[in-house]
Structures are given as structure tokens and as C-alpha cells.
Scaffold this motif. Structure first.
Motif, short mmCIF file in Angstrom:
data_model
loop_
_atom_site.label_atom_id
_atom_site.label_comp_id
_atom_site.label_asym_id
_atom_site.label_seq_id
_atom_site.Cartn_x
_atom_site.Cartn_y
_atom_site.Cartn_z
N TRP A 62 0.83 -1.21 0.00
CA TRP A 62 0.00 0.00 0.00
C TRP A 62 0.86 1.25 0.00
O TRP A 62 1.94 1.28 0.60
CB TRP A 62 -0.92 0.02 1.22
CG TRP A 62 -1.87 -1.13 1.23
CD1 TRP A 62 -1.64 -2.37 1.75
CD2 TRP A 62 -3.19 -1.16 0.69
NE1 TRP A 62 -2.74 -3.18 1.55
CE2 TRP A 62 -3.71 -2.46 0.92
CE3 TRP A 62 -4.00 -0.21 0.06
CZ2 TRP A 62 -4.99 -2.83 0.51
CZ3 TRP A 62 -5.27 -0.57 -0.34
CH2 TRP A 62 -5.76 -1.87 -0.12
N GLY A 104 -3.57 3.15 -1.79
CA GLY A 104 -3.78 2.31 -2.96
C GLY A 104 -2.80 1.16 -3.07
O GLY A 104 -1.73 1.16 -2.45
N THR A 105 -3.20 0.17 -3.87
CA THR A 105 -2.35 -0.99 -4.12
C THR A 105 -2.53 -1.46 -5.55
O THR A 105 -3.62 -1.36 -6.13
CB THR A 105 -2.68 -2.14 -3.15
OG1 THR A 105 -1.80 -3.25 -3.41
CG2 THR A 105 -4.11 -2.61 -3.29
N SER A 106 -1.47 -1.98 -6.13
CA SER A 106 -1.53 -2.55 -7.47
C SER A 106 -2.29 -3.87 -7.45
O SER A 106 -2.29 -4.60 -6.45
CB SER A 106 -0.11 -2.78 -7.99
OG SER A 106 -0.12 -3.53 -9.19
N ASP A 239 -5.41 -1.12 -10.43
CA ASP A 239 -5.15 -0.86 -9.03
C ASP A 239 -6.47 -0.74 -8.27
O ASP A 239 -7.56 -0.74 -8.86
CB ASP A 239 -4.29 0.40 -8.84
CG ASP A 239 -5.01 1.70 -9.20
OD1 ASP A 239 -6.23 1.68 -9.53
OD2 ASP A 239 -4.37 2.77 -9.14
N ARG A 241 -7.82 1.78 -5.00
CA ARG A 241 -7.49 2.88 -4.09
C ARG A 241 -8.69 3.17 -3.20
O ARG A 241 -9.82 3.27 -3.68
CB ARG A 241 -7.11 4.12 -4.89
CG ARG A 241 -5.71 4.03 -5.51
CD ARG A 241 -5.47 5.10 -6.57
NE ARG A 241 -6.23 4.80 -7.77
CZ ARG A 241 -6.95 5.68 -8.44
NH1 ARG A 241 -7.07 6.93 -8.01
NH2 ARG A 241 -7.59 5.32 -9.54
#
Length: 269
Positions: A62, A104-106, A239, A241
Motif C-alpha cells: 500500500w 492504494g495498491t496494485s 489498481d 485505491r
């Protein structure tokens, strides 16, 4: 929990379905006790309860993100409020676009076709405003890098497709009535399913399917007719978020916890 088969919907059927969802009083099994053991997670992607976070800024997979400009909104790890365990992500959201803030994260490493399920628990302090806000966003490189946005408008939950500003449901009185507000000062389980192959979408609140937040491929007035006017939509988000973005009015403070992302539904238990 198996996914119910799609059915053709009429407006009257959708209204009847809304009356039967019981959104105001979710079943006890859909609401684990805050502070209990980690929420169930069988995701075929990843699960996140934020308990391994060691600092005040989201880390690991994150990161905090803003787009184009930044202001007074913040996203931080919080050790005072949690759905389960002792930690969550707290977003202090401020009105005005430049005050947006997200953690956010991929989604790299997950399959890129077929079903994508997301489950998150969210708690917030201020009722959704009449103007448009976003509290979850997924960037779609196949849609000119624009976001698929989950948030609110007219005081009820809605989806918004940034590329053409289509909304789900339509922001008519009949459409808004087929959605639901986001409960205040209570943990709420939000789930959605993106069928990336067929361009369909389902949304659940505390385990109940919300009739106004469904794209089933058959245009329904006041629900997904506007959404389906642009044929061939096939979401391919890169992603996820979680945060707050306001396009006019609307401060809010939100907490996120027990996130599950994968190709199978987790449910809220």
C-alpha cells in the motif's frame, strides 16, 4: 457463497427486490464483532487487515496516492479504530478535488480476465452528500487511464465511470431509490464483482445485493440503461485505491479494514 444467476429485470421487479434486501438490518452473521479475530478471507488474490503495518503511513503493498494536485486530505494507519484486530487505514477527507487522499495498491499478479471480487469494510462519520464524491477507485488503463469510481451522489451509493461520466444507477429519483445510503458510524461490508469478460457488475451491502448497483447486460431504465449506452465496456482495473475525493461539498472521515481481493467471493462473515 455462489453467485445467483442473472435475470432480466423490470423496474417493478427491482423495486420489489430492494424491499426484500433488508439493507437497514443486516443479518448478524454478516457483521463480525469489532475487535474479534481477523475477518474470513479466502481470496485467490490477497487479503489485508493492516495488522502488519509498522508506521503511520501505509506501507508494504500500500502507498498513499493523490492525482494532479494535493491539499489537506490524508491517509494514515490508525491504531484507535479497527473492524478486527487493532489497526485500520484512516482517511481524513476534505471537500474540494485537490484535497483528495487515497491508500492504494496494485492489482498486478491477479488474473486479468474473468471475475474480480473486492470485499472491504468501511466506517465513516458523515452522511453521503447530494453532490458527487468517491471513496474507492480503480484505474483502468484500457479506458484511457480513467477511473471506475465507487462513491455517492444524491445521498446514496453510486458507481461513476470517469471516462464518460455515466452513473449507476441513473441519478433520477427512481434510480436513486434503487440504491441505498452508506450507514454512518457503523462498520459496513461492501462487496462488488466485476465480470471483466462480459462487462457486468454486482454490488452488495452487508451481504444484500443492491438492485440499483447492478449491470447485467440487459438495459433497465433508471438503472443501467445509461451505463450500457456505451457498448463494449470491459473493465480491466490495474489498481485499487481507498480514500476520499470530493467534487464540491463533502468532508468525511473514513476507516477501511479487512480488504479481500481475488477471483472468488469472500462474503462478509
Amino acid at each position: 457463497m455462489p453467485l445467483a444467476p442473472y435475470r432480466r429485470r423490470t423496474l417493478s421487479a427491482a423495486v420489489a427486490a430492494l424491499a426484500m434486501t433488508g439493507l437497514a438490518a443486516p443479518a448478524a452473521s454478516a457483521t463480525p464483532t469489532p475487535g474479534s479475530s481477523a475477518a474470513a478471507c479466502n481470496a485467490t488474490g490477497f487479503c489485508e487487515d493492516f495488522e502488519s503495518q509498522t508506521g503511520t503511513s501505509p506501507g508494504g503493498r500500500w502507498s498513499t496516492t493523490v492525482a494532479n494536485c494535493s491539499g489537506t486530505g490524508t491517509a494514515a494507519v490508525d491504531s484507535t479504530v479497527a473492524h478486527t484486530g487493532a489497526k485500520s487505514v484512516r482517511v481524513t477527507g476534505r471537500a474540494g478535488y485537490c484535497n483528495h487522499a487515497f491508500a492504494g495498491t496494485s492489482l498486478s499478479g491477479l488474473p486479468t480476465t474473468g471475475d474480480l471480487y473486492v470485499r472491504l469494510w468501511v466506517r465513516h462519520t458523515t452522511a453521503l452528500p447530494a453532490q458527487h464524491v468517491t471513496f474507492a477507485a480503480l484505474k483502468d488503463p484500457g479506458d484511457n487511464g480513467k477511473d471506475l469510481r465507487m462513491g455517492g451522489q444524491n445521498k446514496a451509493l453510486q458507481w461513476n465511470r470517469e471516462s464518460d461520466d455515466a452513473t449507476l444507477p441513473a441519478q433520477s429519483p427512481a434510480g436513486v431509490a434503487l440504491s441505498t445510503p452508506l450507514p454512518v458510524n457503523a462498520w459496513t461490508c461492501l462487496e462488488f464483482r466485476l465480470d471483466r469478460t462480459a462487462g457486468r457488475l454486482d454490488t452488495w451491502v452487508n451481504g444484500a445485493l443492491v438492485p440499483g448497483l447492478v449491470v447485467d447486460g440487459t438495459p433497465t431504465q433508471d438503472v443501467d440503461q445509461q451505463w450500457l449506452n456505451r457498448g463494449g465496456w470491459r473493465p480491466a482495473p490495474a489498481d485499487l485505491r481507498l480514500g476520499w475525493e470530493s467534487y464540491g461539498e463533502g468532508d468525511d472521515t473514513l476507516w477501511y479494514d479487512d480488504v479481500a481481493v481475488g477471483t472468488a467471493r469472500n462474503g462478509c462473515g
